[in-house]
Enzyme design. Structure first.
Site, PDB file in Angstrom:
ATOM      1  N   GLU A 131       0.798  -0.997  -0.041  1.00 42.30           N
ATOM      2  CA  GLU A 131      -0.018   0.145  -0.006  1.00 42.30           C
ATOM      3  C   GLU A 131       0.861   1.253  -0.025  1.00 42.30           C
ATOM      4  O   GLU A 131       2.161   1.313   0.062  1.00 42.30           O
ATOM      5  CB  GLU A 131      -0.949  -0.127   1.131  1.00 42.30           C
ATOM      6  N   TRP A 160       1.955  -0.536  -6.242  1.00 45.44           N
ATOM      7  CA  TRP A 160       3.227  -1.345  -6.889  1.00 45.44           C
ATOM      8  C   TRP A 160       2.609  -2.492  -7.286  1.00 45.44           C
ATOM      9  O   TRP A 160       3.047  -3.406  -7.039  1.00 45.44           O
ATOM     10  CB  TRP A 160       3.943  -1.400  -5.917  1.00 45.44           C
ATOM     11  N   THR A 162       2.604  -5.067  -9.810  1.00 48.75           N
ATOM     12  CA  THR A 162       3.076  -5.610 -11.424  1.00 48.75           C
ATOM     13  C   THR A 162       2.204  -6.218 -11.889  1.00 48.75           C
ATOM     14  O   THR A 162       1.419  -7.099 -11.535  1.00 48.75           O
ATOM     15  CB  THR A 162       4.385  -6.286 -10.932  1.00 48.75           C
ATOM     16  N   GLU A 259       7.383 -16.559  -0.891  1.00 45.37           N
ATOM     17  CA  GLU A 259       8.532 -17.428  -0.628  1.00 45.37           C
ATOM     18  C   GLU A 259       8.861 -18.061  -1.942  1.00 45.37           C
ATOM     19  O   GLU A 259      10.119 -18.079  -2.366  1.00 45.37           O
ATOM     20  CB  GLU A 259       8.089 -18.365   0.303  1.00 45.37           C
ATOM     21  N   HIS A 357      32.586  -1.526 -19.914  1.00 44.95           N
ATOM     22  CA  HIS A 357      32.352  -0.885 -20.943  1.00 44.95           C
ATOM     23  C   HIS A 357      32.929   0.783 -20.906  1.00 44.95           C
ATOM     24  O   HIS A 357      32.496   1.515 -22.439  1.00 44.95           O
ATOM     25  CB  HIS A 357      30.687  -0.616 -21.457  1.00 44.95           C
ATOM     26  N   GLY A 359      33.170   4.511 -20.913  1.00 41.96           N
ATOM     27  CA  GLY A 359      32.142   5.483 -21.378  1.00 41.96           C
ATOM     28  C   GLY A 359      30.961   5.143 -22.142  1.00 41.96           C
ATOM     29  O   GLY A 359      29.833   5.704 -21.913  1.00 41.96           O
ATOM     30  N   GLU A 382       9.798  -8.754  -3.725  1.00 44.48           N
ATOM     31  CA  GLU A 382       9.628  -9.752  -2.818  1.00 44.48           C
ATOM     32  C   GLU A 382      10.556  -9.573  -1.517  1.00 44.48           C
ATOM     33  O   GLU A 382      10.797 -10.745  -1.062  1.00 44.48           O
ATOM     34  CB  GLU A 382      10.138 -10.862  -3.489  1.00 44.48           C
TER      35      GLU A 382
HETATM   36  C1  LIG Z   1       8.918  -2.185  -9.465  1.00 47.10           C
HETATM   37  C2  LIG Z   1       8.134  -2.651  -8.326  1.00 47.10           C
HETATM   38  C3  LIG Z   1       7.225  -3.449  -8.534  1.00 47.10           C
HETATM   39  C4  LIG Z   1       6.649  -4.171  -7.620  1.00 47.10           C
HETATM   40  N1  LIG Z   1       5.519  -5.242  -7.503  1.00 47.10           N
HETATM   41  C5  LIG Z   1       4.841  -5.384  -6.440  1.00 47.10           C
HETATM   42  C6  LIG Z   1       3.555  -6.333  -6.731  1.00 47.10           C
HETATM   43  O1  LIG Z   1       3.454  -6.871  -7.630  1.00 47.10           O
HETATM   44  N2  LIG Z   1       2.937  -6.444  -5.639  1.00 47.10           N
HETATM   45  C7  LIG Z   1       3.353  -5.915  -4.366  1.00 47.10           C
HETATM   46  O2  LIG Z   1       2.333  -6.330  -3.318  1.00 47.10           O
HETATM   47  N3  LIG Z   1       4.172  -5.062  -4.151  1.00 47.10           N
HETATM   48  C8  LIG Z   1       5.087  -4.775  -5.194  1.00 47.10           C
HETATM   49  N4  LIG Z   1       6.154  -4.114  -5.189  1.00 47.10           N
HETATM   50  C9  LIG Z   1       6.271  -3.265  -3.492  1.00 47.10           C
HETATM   51  C10 LIG Z   1       7.496  -4.185  -3.007  1.00 47.10           C
HETATM   52  O3  LIG Z   1       7.351  -5.243  -2.492  1.00 47.10           O
HETATM   53  C11 LIG Z   1       8.135  -3.049  -1.900  1.00 47.10           C
HETATM   54  O4  LIG Z   1       8.500  -1.874  -2.480  1.00 47.10           O
HETATM   55  C12 LIG Z   1       8.949  -3.628  -1.101  1.00 47.10           C
HETATM   56  O5  LIG Z   1       8.521  -4.634  -0.187  1.00 47.10           O
HETATM   57  C13 LIG Z   1       9.335  -2.494  -0.116  1.00 47.10           C
HETATM   58  O6  LIG Z   1       8.556  -1.860   0.538  1.00 47.10           O
HETATM   59  P1  LIG Z   1       8.598  -0.147   0.691  1.00 47.10           P
HETATM   60  O7  LIG Z   1       8.787   0.048  -0.665  1.00 47.10           O
HETATM   61  O8  LIG Z   1       7.341   0.068   1.372  1.00 47.10           O
HETATM   62  O9  LIG Z   1       9.804   0.201   1.501  1.00 47.10           O
HETATM   63  P2  LIG Z   1       9.827   0.426   3.048  1.00 47.10           P
HETATM   64  O10 LIG Z   1       9.088  -0.855   3.796  1.00 47.10           O
HETATM   65  O11 LIG Z   1       9.339   1.483   3.527  1.00 47.10           O
HETATM   66  O12 LIG Z   1      11.385   0.244   3.501  1.00 47.10           O
HETATM   67  C14 LIG Z   1      12.010   1.357   3.322  1.00 47.10           C
HETATM   68  C15 LIG Z   1      13.574   1.022   3.985  1.00 47.10           C
HETATM   69  O13 LIG Z   1      13.661   0.569   5.110  1.00 47.10           O
HETATM   70  C16 LIG Z   1      13.990  -0.602   5.282  1.00 47.10           C
HETATM   71  N5  LIG Z   1      13.473  -1.282   6.451  1.00 47.10           N
HETATM   72  C17 LIG Z   1      12.062  -1.679   6.696  1.00 47.10           C
HETATM   73  N6  LIG Z   1      11.689  -2.385   7.656  1.00 47.10           N
HETATM   74  C18 LIG Z   1      12.914  -2.430   8.445  1.00 47.10           C
HETATM   75  C19 LIG Z   1      13.277  -3.058   9.422  1.00 47.10           C
HETATM   76  N7  LIG Z   1      12.411  -3.757  10.098  1.00 47.10           N
HETATM   77  N8  LIG Z   1      14.450  -3.412   9.827  1.00 47.10           N
HETATM   78  C20 LIG Z   1      15.794  -2.850   8.736  1.00 47.10           C
HETATM   79  N9  LIG Z   1      15.143  -2.069   7.699  1.00 47.10           N
HETATM   80  C21 LIG Z   1      13.868  -2.152   7.417  1.00 47.10           C
HETATM   81  C22 LIG Z   1      13.931  -1.582   4.049  1.00 47.10           C
HETATM   82  O14 LIG Z   1      14.791  -2.536   3.571  1.00 47.10           O
HETATM   83  C23 LIG Z   1      13.857  -0.368   2.721  1.00 47.10           C
HETATM   84  O15 LIG Z   1      15.565  -0.076   2.817  1.00 47.10           O
HETATM   85  C24 LIG Z   1       6.903  -3.675  -5.970  1.00 47.10           C
HETATM   86  C25 LIG Z   1       7.854  -2.531  -5.840  1.00 47.10           C
HETATM   87  C26 LIG Z   1       8.567  -2.048  -7.137  1.00 47.10           C
HETATM   88  C27 LIG Z   1       9.447  -0.973  -6.977  1.00 47.10           C
END
Ligand SMILES: Cc1cc2nc3c(=O)[nH]c(=O)nc-3n(C[C@H](O)[C@H](O)[C@H](O)COP(=O)(O)OP(=O)(O)OC[C@H]3O[C@@H](n4cnc5c(N)ncnc54)[C@H](O)[C@@H]3O)c2cc1C
Length: 404
Positions: A131, A160, A162, A259, A357, A359, A382
């Site tokens: 979300e 997000w 896909t 998973e 590669h 430049g 994931e």
């Molecule tokens: C191109 C793309 C396609 C995607 N496709 C899908 C999809 O099909 N379906 C779907 O449901 N989602 C999808 N996602 C979402 C994706 O799974 C999430 O972006 C991802 O799980 C990270 O969540 P966030 O972006 O909210 O980052 P956040 O959870 O806000 O995390 C931000 C940062 O904090 C770190 N962090 C968070 N919690 C902790 C913790 N407890 N300890 C240490 N570090 C932490 C994270 O590692 C990250 O570096 C997609 C994302 C992208 C970019």
């Protein structure tokens, strides 16, 4: 690439499938991938070809019209496809996760209704947990389903997705706290989540009453495949579209799906890294500096050695994680390790190929420029590296519990 990333112990059927997919990648994907990616164009012709090959039904049981293949076969196909173009493996991946969850948890009616058409590629799947306010912390989901007679009414915003636009079936995870008090929900947030199987028209805008897919998110890479938001505004879903027929199990179903998805992301990392190595080793033998091929400077040879070692190691871990799942064992530790290592190594191998590669790697005329923008997605999807390390760490403490 003949020598790297070989897999021992495959049977004739697996070898034949892989050779067909590799041939398809070389002839139909690699020649057009970079151009389509620059135009952010959906690869319809490639998708039609994959459909003809039966790839959308690779792991769907034969009784539902699929090929009934293992996770290993699937992961090796994904590796080949990602070597051609990572976005194409993304088109298959969410479809595969939804089909897997249906196979594992669907009611007989749900399997009968969806799986044969999913195997044929007529229905294509997307899955939706994230979300705007959360990705890693799935327990914080706020989208909600409230029962109303034989239906549920869903409200909330998802982020997000896909294949959010091109899919016609979305597995959506929402909160459904019927029967639980607010205190119970707060104490055990994972037990008040449900996966709904939401059918919709492919496309953008209001694709079903109460369900809007606003448009494509503009991304730095991973182009071609559509990534979208999803807005539910009093979306009515029949009660028989609760995955498995019982509410409160969605979190566990999704985690199982993710998973196997992790093995898949590891396989993508392997494929992209292999391609980067191929590009690097070729360029290193074409470019001359100081009177010789750059491949004959030891610094470049060392880079190639490190890249190839990483390709081999990531492949071995990915195959190990897939085989563990195929043998019916829990594989969260292996899948987490494979996903973590393969995505980190992929980023490093791509960066080294980019550096080789010089430049020219910065020019859009060279394929490595595309890979450089694609690799970071694997660090996030994931579950980020930090989340993988949390899973790995917890499992290690279970396995190596100090008894003193
Ligand atoms: C191109 C793309 C396609 C995607 N496709 C899908 C999809 O099909 N379906 C779907 O449901 N989602 C999808 N996602 C979402 C994706 O799974 C999430 O972006 C991802 O799980 C990270 O969540 P966030 O972006 O909210 O980052 P956040 O959870 O806000 O995390 C931000 C940062 O904090 C770190 N962090 C968070 N919690 C902790 C913790 N407890 N300890 C240490 N570090 C932490 C994270 O590692 C990250 O570096 C997609 C994302 C992208 C970019």
């Amino acid at each position: 690439m003949a020598r790297l990333a070989q897999t021992a112990g495959l049977d004739d059927v697996q070898r034949e499938i892989l050779s067909t997919v590799r041939d398809f990648v070389d002839k139909e994907i690699l020649p057009v991938a970079t151009e389509l990616e620059h135009r952010d164009e959906y690869p319809q012709q490639i998708v039609d070809g994959l459909r003809e090959l039966g790839l959308f039904g690779l792991m769907i049981p034969e009784e539902y019209g699929g090929l009934g293949e293992s996770l290993l076969t699937y992961a090796l196909c994904v590796e080949e496809i990602a070597r051609g173009w990572m976005s194409v493996s993304g088109i298959i991946n969410t479809h595969f996760i939804v089909a897997y969850m249906l196979k594992q948890y669907g009611t007989a009616e749900q399997k009968e209704h969806f799986l044969p058409r999913m195997a044929a590629g007529d229905i294509r799947g997307a899955f939706s947990m994230s979300e705007p306010g959360l990705g890693s912390d799935v327990s914080a989901i706020t989208s909600k389903a409230v029962r109303d007679g034989d239906e549920y009414v869903l409200n909330g915003q998802k982020m997000w997705l896909t294949n959010g636009g091109t899919s016609s079936l979305v597995a959506v995870l929402v909160r459904s706290d019927e029967g639980h008090s607010a205190e119970e929900v707060a104490a055990r947030p994972h037990r008040s989540m449900t996966t709904f199987l939401v059918e919709k028209e492919p496309g953008f805008g209001e694709v079903r009453p109460g369900l809007t897919i606003p448009g494509k998110i503009d991304k730095m890479g991973y182009k071609g495949v559509d990534t979208t938001e999803l807005i539910m505004d009093d979306l009515r879903v029949p009660a028989d579209r609760v995955l498995g027929g019982t509410t409160g199990r969605g979190f566990y179903q999704m985690m199982d799906g993710v998973e196997v998805g992790r093995v898949n992301v590891a396989a993508r990392g392997c494929g992209v890294a292999q391609r980067a190595f191929e590009l690097g080793v070729r360029y290193a033998q074409q470019r001359h500096t100081f009177g010789k091929q750059i491949a004959h400077h030891q610094a470049i040879q060392f880079k190639l050695a490190e890249m190839a070692t990483k390709v081999e190691a990531a492949h071995a871990m990915m195959v190990n994680a897939a085989r563990k799942k195929d043998s019916g064992q829990r594989n969260d530790l292996e899948a987490g390790m494979a996903k973590y290592l393969a995505s980190e190594y992929c980023k490093e191998v791509v960066e080294d190929a980019f550096r080789i590669h010089g430049g020219y790697g910065f020019s859009k005329e060279y394929e490595i420029e595309r890979l450089y923008r694609e690799a970071p997605m694997l660090l996030i999807g994931e579950g980020t590296a930090e989340i993988q390390k949390m899973i790995i760490g917890r499992r290690l403490l279970e396995e190596y519990r100090f008894q003193g």
